[in-house]
Design a protein around this motif. Sequence first.
Motif, PDB file in Angstrom:
ATOM      1  N   ALA A 103      -0.525  -0.739   5.739  1.00 30.73           N
ATOM      2  CA  ALA A 103      -1.856  -1.340   5.877  1.00 30.73           C
ATOM      3  C   ALA A 103      -1.860  -2.403   6.965  1.00 30.73           C
ATOM      4  O   ALA A 103      -2.767  -2.450   7.815  1.00 30.73           O
ATOM      5  CB  ALA A 103      -2.301  -1.940   4.540  1.00 30.73           C
ATOM      6  N   LEU A 136      -4.643   3.256   3.986  1.00 31.15           N
ATOM      7  CA  LEU A 136      -5.958   3.190   3.349  1.00 31.15           C
ATOM      8  C   LEU A 136      -5.842   3.058   1.840  1.00 31.15           C
ATOM      9  O   LEU A 136      -6.655   2.382   1.205  1.00 31.15           O
ATOM     10  CB  LEU A 136      -6.779   4.427   3.716  1.00 31.15           C
ATOM     11  CG  LEU A 136      -7.211   4.495   5.181  1.00 31.15           C
ATOM     12  CD1 LEU A 136      -7.883   5.832   5.478  1.00 31.15           C
ATOM     13  CD2 LEU A 136      -8.154   3.343   5.526  1.00 31.15           C
ATOM     14  N   MET A 168      -5.197  -0.602   1.110  1.00 30.35           N
ATOM     15  CA  MET A 168      -6.179  -1.564   1.594  1.00 30.35           C
ATOM     16  C   MET A 168      -7.148  -1.959   0.480  1.00 30.35           C
ATOM     17  O   MET A 168      -7.698  -1.088  -0.205  1.00 30.35           O
ATOM     18  CB  MET A 168      -6.958  -0.958   2.761  1.00 30.35           C
ATOM     19  CG  MET A 168      -7.524  -1.951   3.743  1.00 30.35           C
ATOM     20  SD  MET A 168      -6.305  -2.486   4.963  1.00 30.35           S
ATOM     21  CE  MET A 168      -6.171  -1.054   6.017  1.00 30.35           C
ATOM     22  N   PRO A 206     -10.517  -2.624  -1.450  1.00 31.97           N
ATOM     23  CA  PRO A 206     -11.822  -1.991  -1.206  1.00 31.97           C
ATOM     24  C   PRO A 206     -12.779  -2.855  -0.389  1.00 31.97           C
ATOM     25  O   PRO A 206     -13.483  -2.343   0.488  1.00 31.97           O
ATOM     26  CB  PRO A 206     -12.361  -1.738  -2.621  1.00 31.97           C
ATOM     27  CG  PRO A 206     -11.142  -1.613  -3.468  1.00 31.97           C
ATOM     28  CD  PRO A 206     -10.144  -2.569  -2.880  1.00 31.97           C
ATOM     29  N   ARG A 237     -11.720  -2.673   3.224  1.00 35.91           N
ATOM     30  CA  ARG A 237     -12.061  -1.365   3.797  1.00 35.91           C
ATOM     31  C   ARG A 237     -13.521  -1.329   4.221  1.00 35.91           C
ATOM     32  O   ARG A 237     -13.858  -0.804   5.286  1.00 35.91           O
ATOM     33  CB  ARG A 237     -11.791  -0.240   2.795  1.00 35.91           C
ATOM     34  CG  ARG A 237     -10.344   0.131   2.636  1.00 35.91           C
ATOM     35  CD  ARG A 237     -10.189   1.552   2.083  1.00 35.91           C
ATOM     36  NE  ARG A 237     -10.912   1.764   0.844  1.00 35.91           N
ATOM     37  CZ  ARG A 237     -10.377   1.595  -0.357  1.00 35.91           C
ATOM     38  NH1 ARG A 237      -9.127   1.200  -0.486  1.00 35.91           N
ATOM     39  NH2 ARG A 237     -11.087   1.833  -1.438  1.00 35.91           N
ATOM     40  N   THR A 238     -14.397  -1.897   3.396  1.00 35.15           N
ATOM     41  CA  THR A 238     -15.822  -1.892   3.726  1.00 35.15           C
ATOM     42  C   THR A 238     -16.092  -2.739   4.954  1.00 35.15           C
ATOM     43  O   THR A 238     -16.861  -2.334   5.842  1.00 35.15           O
ATOM     44  CB  THR A 238     -16.645  -2.413   2.531  1.00 35.15           C
ATOM     45  OG1 THR A 238     -16.298  -1.673   1.358  1.00 35.15           O
ATOM     46  CG2 THR A 238     -18.128  -2.251   2.791  1.00 35.15           C
ATOM     47  N   LEU A 293     -15.012  -0.696   7.988  1.00 43.00           N
ATOM     48  CA  LEU A 293     -15.916   0.418   8.285  1.00 43.00           C
ATOM     49  C   LEU A 293     -17.160  -0.056   9.035  1.00 43.00           C
ATOM     50  O   LEU A 293     -17.761   0.708   9.792  1.00 43.00           O
ATOM     51  CB  LEU A 293     -16.330   1.117   6.986  1.00 43.00           C
ATOM     52  CG  LEU A 293     -15.299   2.050   6.350  1.00 43.00           C
ATOM     53  CD1 LEU A 293     -15.750   2.467   4.961  1.00 43.00           C
ATOM     54  CD2 LEU A 293     -15.083   3.283   7.223  1.00 43.00           C
TER      55      LEU A 293
END
Length: 244
Positions: free
Chosen positions: A150, A190, A193, A195, A198-199, A202
């Motif tokens: 990560a 991923l 990572m 959550p 991650r958002t 993105l």
Amino acid sequence: MPTFIKGRYEARFGESQDDIKAAQTLRHRCFRGGDGLDEDHYDAACRHILIEDRETGALVGCFRLMPLENGSRIGDSYSAQYYELSALRTYNAPMIEMGRFCIAPDAQDGADILRVAWGAMTRYVDREGVGMLFGCSSFQGTDAAQYFDAFAMLRDRHLAPKRWLPRVKAPKVFRFAQRLRRKPDAKQALRAMPPLLRTYLLMGGWVSDHAVVDHDLNTLHVFTGLEISAVPQTRARLLRAFTG
């Protein structure tokens, strides 16, 4: 921010001391374990958002927001305890620090709760004309080795622009951008990572080049920033459609 409802979940501002204590109780369960209150002096300077299950009334998630007029007050933020953020002092637009985000350990719909949290945040950002979100994104535990993939992905794809890059301030850090030489395994990266991070990524978010070792909360965390203008248009449309 008016109450935001999607499906069985509702996000609202905490308006009473009981609301804040409920959030602090959930935070303690998530970050420290067991009963108690996770509280600090930053709570008084923040707005608290509670996410509740409309069917049961249970508190299933929460986070807090610290609004700043611009970067001149970045030193007042929670993150400034751990990161040298002088590069952000020249940021000339409203900012929001998002912190203490957590989802109840026994919640069944973590992804849905996270979407409701971002839906509520999107409404707030649009209403207040916020230019940047920032905060600390946490990995559970303080053993960096379990997150090498990560961190290698963060190094390769998501480091902060040089003009905003946080510098080292905390006494104990893992300088992953300097120390790691491995090529990341994308699936492992991923999977490891958090959550929330991650958002952020993105949507075009970026991170510091080092992780802080936080023994108090038993986490490793990276400074995370998101300039609203950098959010891809397709993703921005999806977020706004979700909040409509």
